[in-house]
Enzyme design. Structure first.
Site, PDB file in Angstrom:
ATOM      1  N   ASP A 336      26.671  13.418 -11.397  1.00  0.00           N
ATOM      2  CA  ASP A 336      26.284  12.635 -10.231  1.00  0.00           C
ATOM      3  C   ASP A 336      25.296  11.541 -10.633  1.00  0.00           C
ATOM      4  O   ASP A 336      24.369  11.786 -11.413  1.00  0.00           O
ATOM      5  CB  ASP A 336      25.645  13.577  -9.201  1.00  0.00           C
ATOM      6  CG  ASP A 336      25.217  12.873  -7.941  1.00  0.00           C
ATOM      7  OD1 ASP A 336      26.078  12.285  -7.268  1.00  0.00           O
ATOM      8  OD2 ASP A 336      24.010  12.913  -7.630  1.00  0.00           O
ATOM      9  N   GLU A 371      29.807   9.553 -12.806  1.00  0.00           N
ATOM     10  CA  GLU A 371      29.749   8.634 -11.669  1.00  0.00           C
ATOM     11  C   GLU A 371      28.874   7.482 -12.157  1.00  0.00           C
ATOM     12  O   GLU A 371      27.650   7.622 -12.232  1.00  0.00           O
ATOM     13  CB  GLU A 371      29.126   9.307 -10.450  1.00  0.00           C
ATOM     14  CG  GLU A 371      29.092   8.388  -9.241  1.00  0.00           C
ATOM     15  CD  GLU A 371      28.345   8.981  -8.059  1.00  0.00           C
ATOM     16  OE1 GLU A 371      28.750   8.711  -6.914  1.00  0.00           O
ATOM     17  OE2 GLU A 371      27.347   9.706  -8.276  1.00  0.00           O
TER      18      GLU A 371
END
Length: 657
Positions: A336, A371
């Site tokens: 993330d 990401e």
């Protein structure tokens, strides 16, 4: 209990050796560390950690056993302007704890203080760590190690995926046991996905703001303890780790990999108004990026940012990742806000954490997916991650939506995204798998909502619809919301089919959002992070079985096309791809830039994708040969076509010769 022996500086956390427990804690700036152990009545006993090796404090408690509840009190300066926030009145959890008890409530006793420390003791309400013993029989478990070229990722939420499944016993729905249940395994196999990417499974908390609104953090991107499993996903907290490993073992037996979405970029301590329960009180200056005034750099949008260039924090992160691979047999990670991993503070491909991962034989051999952005300056880094990372490709997402739903994308850009976005990823010896192609993800509209809503509808989140992106590139096809006339429903279906076909037959690594193959809707909510309810749970009884069959057929077809599974960049005249216009002629420069949204893509000289993204029925002349439509495009009457296919408006078909 006896006093602590010196113990050892490794391994990290609390380790039971059959005779006692070794405790370690990293803190470069602490002056004293107390281990606090609690009996069943909550009575506390404190021990100074007697050993220090470099910046690791350690001690050994003889006769201690698994099940022992513990925490730390860390002594040092309270100097907020210099980034130091030591407060021994606050019980802290071990960052490497394998199990944590309690719930992080919105309680003022959990705050450490502002200019001055809060001296109120909080042990009665604080989280507690629990010593665990690692005994598990993996039997003959083996990692599937699916080649990247064959990988199809399915992004899912542990609870939302199974909580409403009628064929799973009600007492295990929403848990690890449900995830590994034979019904789910059979479904994954039927669908054809090869990797299950799970939203965060590490212990997380709901932010105080959400608690005050009566909401909760559903997605899990607010980590409390990065080595510990989230207890709500277990049938029993005491057996959570074994339940998790049972699920992984069952998935592996079916040839399905497990990828964890992991949050290394921030912690649930949030900003200066947030709680002090771990890293902030252990060594705030080392663990976080600190501004000159002592506040946090908020490159995550979550109040703080972990300093993953600090040697001690790099070691913490690597140890965490190794734990999940070695102890739980996970097959990879999706990181993330992964740009934080490369901050020094500027983003660098040779940042300490990237280098450490690449040099680790355990971590460099699993699937790594970034990401590739954060919200800080210079945070957008799509295409800039070093091997062996793959990356979420938002260029692909936006291009596919714009081409099919907005109809404002040139053929050339669409083809570039279809071909693996070589302009972005063909560097540093990276292969097409580096592009993780997606149309949707947990964050944003579902696929069905992309064709039913022009605007987001996030009122239920309690932020007056201000949250969530406004750049959705969606098209409601003339009516906002679900339902409508038969014609409207058919046009929306055609758009869904076109988007799924683009996703699953493009060069790169496809990622499918769980529920998109069902027609799942979140009723226009494109930021459902705080909706732990029927809005996000998959309703299996209302699933669109026809769409599921369509999706499964596409995944099966993908595995039959050499140009897609070979994981090699397409080159001119290599036989992998030819780009043709509606007359089966090579596309001209003018057609690439300004031509009608019609084309044919010939893959491996045998598979043809005929595309008509205009609003008019169009005759498309097929290349020479005898062509027949193939599942999921073949009907009961599937005649051989040797000349012209009549392409419906906003439609496509896949043929084979």
């Amino acid at each position: 209990m006896t006093q602590l022996a010196t113990g050892k500086a490794t391994p990290h956390g609390a380790t039971y050796d059959g005779h006692g427990v070794n405790f370690t804690l990293f803190s470069a700036h602490a002056e004293r560390v107390e281990l606090c152990v609690f009996d069943a009545l909550g009575n506390e006993q404190r021990y100074d950690l007697p050993g220090r090796s470099g910046d690791v404090w350690h001690g050994y408690l003889a006769d201690a056993r698994p099940g022992l509840r513990y925490g730390y009190r860390v002594h040092g300066p309270w100097q907020p302007a210099q980034g130091h926030r030591f407060n021994p009145a606050k019980l802290l959890i071990d960052p490497c704890a394998r199990r944590v008890e309690g719930e992080l409530k919105d309680n003022p006793l959990l705050h450490g203080g502002y200019d001055e420390p809060d001296h109120r003791d909080n042990a009665a309400v604080a989280l507690k760590c629990v010593v665990t013993a690692d005994r598990y029989d993996w039997e003959d478990d083996a990692a599937p190690r699916t080649p990247w070229g064959n990988t199809v990722i399915y992004e899912a939420h542990v609870k939302g995926l199974t909580y409403l499944h009628p064929a799973i016993p009600s007492e295990i729905r929403g848990t690890w046991k449900a995830l590994g249940h034979p019904v789910m395994i059979a479904y994954f196999k039927q669908l054809g996905i090869t990797a299950l990417e799970l939203l965060p499974v590490a212990h997380f908390a709901s932010e105080p703001r959400l608690q005050r609104l009566g909401l909760s953090n559903y997605w899990g991107y607010n980590p409390v303890a990065m080595f510990a499993l989230h207890p709500a996903y277990a049938c029993s907290p005491e057996t959570a780790l074994d339940e998790f490993r049972d699920a992984i073992k069952a998935l592996h037996k079916a040839g399905i990999e497990v990828i964890l979405d992991i949050v290394l970029n921030h912690s649930a301590e949030l900003d200066l108004d947030g709680p002090l329960f771990s890293l902030r009180g252990i060594d705030n200056r080392s663990y976080y990026w600190i501004k000159e005034d002592g506040d946090y750099h908020n490159w995550t949008g979550c109040g703080n940012t972990l300093n993953l260039s600090h040697p001690g924090v790099v070691e913490f992160a690597c140890e965490c990742l190794r734990y999940w691979v070695e102890t739980c047999h996970v097959d990879g990670f999706r990181f993330d806000l992964a740009s934080v991993m490369g901050r020094t503070p500027a983003f660098r491909q040779d940042a300490p954490l990237f280098t450490a991962i690449n040099n680790c034989p355990v971590l460099s051999s699993v699937k790594l997916i970034a990401e590739p952005w954060d919200i800080g300056e210079g945070g957008y880094q799509v295409g800039n991650f070093p091997p062996p990372f793959a990356e979420w490709n938002d260029h692909f997402r936006d291009a596919a939506r714009r081409f099919w739903l907005q109809r404002n994308l040139p053929l050339g850009e669409f083809a570039g995204r279809f071909a693996g976005s070589s302009d972005v990823f063909k560097r540093h010896d990276r292969l097409p798998n580096a592009s993780v192609n997606l149309i949707t993800a947990h964050d944003g509209f579902t696929l069905r909502d992309c064709v039913c809503f022009n605007q987001k509808h996030n009122e239920a989140n309690g932020e007056e619809n201000r949250d969530g992106t406004n750049n959705n590139y969606s098209d409601n096809h003339g009516k906002e919301g679900l339902g409508g006339t038969l014609d409207l429903i058919e046009r929306r279906r055609d758009s869904i089919h076109a988007l799924l076909t683009t996703l699953l037959l493009s060069q790169g690594t496809p990622m499918l959002l769980a529920g998109d193959e069902h027609g799942h809707s979140q009723h226009g909510n494109n930021n459902a992070y705080c909706q732990d309810n029927a809005l996000t749970w998959l309703d299996w009884q209302q699933a669109n079985s026809g769409l599921t069959t369509f999706t499964a057929a596409l995944i099966h077809l993908r595995q039959q096309i050499p140009a897609l599974v070979g994981n090699r960049w397409w080159e001119e005249n290599d036989g992998n791809v030819r780009w043709l216009n509606k007359n089966a002629e090579p596309l001209s420069a003018g057609e690439w830039e300004n031509g009608p949204k019609q084309m044919q893509i010939l893959l491996s000289d045998r598979f043809l994708i005929a595309i008509n993204a205009t609003l008019e029925v169009t005759d498309i002349v097929l290349p020479e040969g005898e062509w027949h439509a193939i599942p999921p495009f073949a009907g009961e009457d599937n005649p051989v076509i040797t000349a012209v296919w009549q392409g419906p408006a906003h439609g496509l078909c896949v043929f084979q010769r």
